[in-house]
Design a protein around this motif. Structure first.
Motif, PDB file in Angstrom:
ATOM      1  N   ALA A 189       0.856  -1.188   0.000  1.00 53.27           N
ATOM      2  CA  ALA A 189       0.000   0.000   0.000  1.00 53.27           C
ATOM      3  C   ALA A 189       0.889   1.233   0.000  1.00 53.27           C
ATOM      4  O   ALA A 189       1.978   1.232   0.584  1.00 53.27           O
ATOM      5  CB  ALA A 189      -0.926   0.013   1.216  1.00 53.27           C
ATOM      6  N   SER A 190       0.454   2.269  -0.674  1.00 53.40           N
ATOM      7  CA  SER A 190       1.210   3.521  -0.705  1.00 53.40           C
ATOM      8  C   SER A 190       0.247   4.689  -0.767  1.00 53.40           C
ATOM      9  O   SER A 190      -0.895   4.568  -1.237  1.00 53.40           O
ATOM     10  CB  SER A 190       2.165   3.566  -1.903  1.00 53.40           C
ATOM     11  N   THR A 191       0.706   5.817  -0.271  1.00 51.69           N
ATOM     12  CA  THR A 191      -0.080   7.033  -0.338  1.00 51.69           C
ATOM     13  C   THR A 191       0.867   8.219  -0.514  1.00 51.69           C
ATOM     14  O   THR A 191       2.047   8.141  -0.137  1.00 51.69           O
ATOM     15  CB  THR A 191      -0.935   7.221   0.937  1.00 51.69           C
ATOM     16  N   PHE A 192       0.376   9.285  -1.095  1.00 53.04           N
ATOM     17  CA  PHE A 192       1.203  10.474  -1.290  1.00 53.04           C
ATOM     18  C   PHE A 192       0.320  11.723  -1.289  1.00 53.04           C
ATOM     19  O   PHE A 192      -0.893  11.647  -1.554  1.00 53.04           O
ATOM     20  CB  PHE A 192       1.985  10.398  -2.606  1.00 53.04           C
ATOM     21  N   MET A 193       0.919  12.851  -0.991  1.00 56.49           N
ATOM     22  CA  MET A 193       0.243  14.142  -1.116  1.00 56.49           C
ATOM     23  C   MET A 193       1.281  15.218  -1.381  1.00 56.49           C
ATOM     24  O   MET A 193       2.309  15.274  -0.701  1.00 56.49           O
ATOM     25  CB  MET A 193      -0.553  14.504   0.133  1.00 56.49           C
ATOM     26  N   ASN A 194       1.036  16.035  -2.378  1.00 58.81           N
ATOM     27  CA  ASN A 194       1.870  17.202  -2.676  1.00 58.81           C
ATOM     28  C   ASN A 194       1.014  18.454  -2.592  1.00 58.81           C
ATOM     29  O   ASN A 194      -0.039  18.533  -3.238  1.00 58.81           O
ATOM     30  CB  ASN A 194       2.480  17.079  -4.072  1.00 58.81           C
ATOM     31  N   TYR A 195       1.454  19.407  -1.793  1.00 56.38           N
ATOM     32  CA  TYR A 195       0.740  20.677  -1.624  1.00 56.38           C
ATOM     33  C   TYR A 195       1.716  21.801  -1.953  1.00 56.38           C
ATOM     34  O   TYR A 195       2.830  21.835  -1.414  1.00 56.38           O
ATOM     35  CB  TYR A 195       0.227  20.823  -0.198  1.00 56.38           C
ATOM     36  N   THR A 196       1.314  22.712  -2.833  1.00 57.20           N
ATOM     37  CA  THR A 196       2.228  23.759  -3.304  1.00 57.20           C
ATOM     38  C   THR A 196       1.612  25.135  -3.157  1.00 57.20           C
ATOM     39  O   THR A 196       0.493  25.380  -3.625  1.00 57.20           O
ATOM     40  CB  THR A 196       2.614  23.533  -4.779  1.00 57.20           C
ATOM     41  N   ASP A 197       2.335  26.033  -2.505  1.00 59.85           N
ATOM     42  CA  ASP A 197       2.003  27.457  -2.483  1.00 59.85           C
ATOM     43  C   ASP A 197       2.916  28.185  -3.467  1.00 59.85           C
ATOM     44  O   ASP A 197       4.033  27.740  -3.748  1.00 59.85           O
ATOM     45  CB  ASP A 197       2.187  28.046  -1.084  1.00 59.85           C
ATOM     46  N   ASP A 198       2.420  29.295  -3.982  1.00 62.45           N
ATOM     47  CA  ASP A 198       3.132  30.058  -5.027  1.00 62.45           C
ATOM     48  C   ASP A 198       3.458  29.167  -6.219  1.00 62.45           C
ATOM     49  O   ASP A 198       4.502  29.320  -6.871  1.00 62.45           O
ATOM     50  CB  ASP A 198       4.420  30.696  -4.483  1.00 62.45           C
ATOM     51  N   ALA A 199       2.566  28.216  -6.515  1.00 62.83           N
ATOM     52  CA  ALA A 199       2.772  27.305  -7.646  1.00 62.83           C
ATOM     53  C   ALA A 199       2.710  28.081  -8.952  1.00 62.83           C
ATOM     54  O   ALA A 199       2.041  29.118  -9.061  1.00 62.83           O
ATOM     55  CB  ALA A 199       1.695  26.219  -7.635  1.00 62.83           C
ATOM     56  N   PHE A 200       3.404  27.586  -9.959  1.00 67.72           N
ATOM     57  CA  PHE A 200       3.393  28.225 -11.271  1.00 67.72           C
ATOM     58  C   PHE A 200       2.129  27.786 -12.015  1.00 67.72           C
ATOM     59  O   PHE A 200       1.959  26.606 -12.332  1.00 67.72           O
ATOM     60  CB  PHE A 200       4.641  27.846 -12.064  1.00 67.72           C
ATOM     61  N   SER A 201       1.267  28.730 -12.267  1.00 61.60           N
ATOM     62  CA  SER A 201       0.017  28.450 -12.960  1.00 61.60           C
ATOM     63  C   SER A 201      -0.100  29.421 -14.125  1.00 61.60           C
ATOM     64  O   SER A 201       0.900  29.984 -14.577  1.00 61.60           O
ATOM     65  CB  SER A 201      -1.159  28.575 -11.981  1.00 61.60           C
ATOM     66  N   SER A 202      -1.319  29.633 -14.620  1.00 64.26           N
ATOM     67  CA  SER A 202      -1.499  30.507 -15.772  1.00 64.26           C
ATOM     68  C   SER A 202      -2.734  31.373 -15.604  1.00 64.26           C
ATOM     69  O   SER A 202      -3.730  30.977 -14.981  1.00 64.26           O
ATOM     70  CB  SER A 202      -1.620  29.692 -17.068  1.00 64.26           C
TER      71      SER A 202
END
Length: 421
Positions: A189-202
């Motif tokens: 079993a595996s789990t992950f989470m990535n949370y980004t502030d000031d992410a590069f968007s458009s």
């Protein structure tokens, strides 16, 4: 158009580890990173019979320098069952973005604290749990920074943004697995989470004639998270095998559309069950899977359309008389709730006939055909901003192949399992 794109710079890393005891160490780290990039984009309009009139709106000469100083300290603990690496890094990044056309310089001074933890618990070599938390920060690219309109695609004009700052990401993942070699059973079993502030968007602006103008921006709150699990369950003295698998994924991506905040989300759920049967002369396995996606966009009701995919597959291996054996696999996919022309259900069937030669069986000749029904078409769906895009492509269609393999094996004897691999 004259384009110059150049990037260079040295980087250095120093580490020192001080043993505090047999199990505990203290590690120090220092990193120096210098980057210099220049990007010149000169576009010319036609003047008489020559393209020699500079188009200022589509031209720019831009330099970017970045100096990073990063120091860190961490504790490392290891024993027979435990492994821990925990620490923190502190860094300072000084950035200068110089517009050589206007003489404007945008200076940035960014400080980050980047903690990290990695822990592993090992019951045995075949049974362990690993947990990892790490923070990171990356810089925008020159293409994202350069303050000039890119009209390579006149229907989608792109403008750089020299005010972009580095992003800041939190990454967490965990993995558990247990394997029993004697029983040939396993679970993971595996789990992950990535949370980004000031992410590069458009930030996208739609013009009246249907064209778009887009610019890179920083946004907060982008998330990508998921969980996966599976296992192998042997039955009836390992002659029958069950292989279940489940997965779930959630993503959230923020952007701007015509100056308004837009959030695109997607929830994906799926699972698969495989059943395998084996004996001394044959192996047969079948599987069935289902995937469900539910996208949504805060500014576009049309993008809120769930879609599904069903998949079915089978594989066979048969030992035949006179050292012949046959291998075959087939996969059938059902795509639903997509745009017209993309609900395609390809059936991919491959087959191969082989024969062993020599007393050892190390010389193998084979002839096979891939994609017998010539249906190998890939269907993809991309969810971004307030737009869902369906695409299809022909990968590698039907083809025939013959082969001859000679294996060099120092061991005189080999098992049936070795012969099948």
């Amino acid at each position: 158009r004259d384009i110059l794109n150049n990037a260079t710079g040295p980087s250095g890393l120093i580490e020192y580890t001080e043993p505090l005891s047999r199990k505990l160490k203290l590690k120090f780290q220092y990193k120096l990173d210098y980057f210099y990039g220049e990007q010149s984009n000169l576009t010319y309009d036609r003047n008489g019979g020559q393209y020699d009139s500079l188009a200022a709106i589509f031209s720019n000469d831009f330099n970017n320098t970045r100096l990073e100083n990063r120091g860190g300290v961490s504790f490392i603990y290891t024993d027979r069952k435990h492994s821990l690496d925990a620490g923190v890094r502190a860094r300072n990044v000084v950035i200068d973005n110089l517009n050589n056309f206007t003489g404007t310089n945008i200076a940035q001074n960014v400080n980050n604290i980047l903690p990290f933890v990695q822990y592993t618990y090992k019951w045995s070599n075949s049974h362990r749990l690993r947990i990892n938390y790490r923070t990171s920060s990356s810089q925008p690219s020159l293409n994202q920074l350069q303050p000039v309109r890119d009209n390579t695609n006149p229907n989608n004009l792109i403008i750089g943004n020299p005010d972009l700052i580095p992003n800041y990401s939190h990454g967490f993942n965990a993995f558990y697995n247990k394997w029993n070699a004697l029983k040939q059973s396993y679970v993971w079993a595996s789990t992950f989470m990535n949370y980004t502030d000031d992410a590069f968007s458009s930030s996208i602006t739609y013009l009246e004639d249907g064209r778009t103008i887009s610019q890179s921006i920083n946004v907060d709150g982008n998330i990508n998270a998921g969980i996966f699990a599976g296992g192998g369950i042997p039955l009836f003295d390992k002659k029958l095998r069950l292989d279940p698998r489940v997965n779930a994924n959630y993503s959230r991506f923020n952007s701007k559309i015509n100056g308004l905040d837009n959030t695109t989300e997607n929830l994906a759920l799926g699972g698969e069950l495989g059943i395998g049967l084996r004996s001394d002369t044959m192996e047969i396995s079948i599987k069935a899977g289902y995937n469900y996606n539910s996208p949504s966009s805060s500014l576009s009701i049309g993008a809120n359309q769930p879609f599904m995919q069903q998949s079915f597959g089978a594989e066979v291996f048969f030992e035949l008389p006179w050292n012949f054996f046959i291998e075959s696999d087939a996969n059938y996919t059902i795509n639903t709730q997509r745009a017209e022309g993309f609900n395609i259900n390809p059936f991919i069937w491959n087959a191969k006939l082989s024969k062993r030669f020599l007393k050892s069986g190390d010389l193998v000749a084979n002839i096979g055909v891939n994609d017998i029904f010539n249906q190998n078409i890939g269907i993809n769906r991309n969810i971004g901003n307030n737009v869902i895009t369906d695409s299809r492509n022909v990968i590698i269609a039907r083809y025939f192949m013959a082969g001859l393999t000679l294996r060099f094996n120092k061991n005189k004897g080999k098992s049936k399992e070795d012969e099948k691999n």
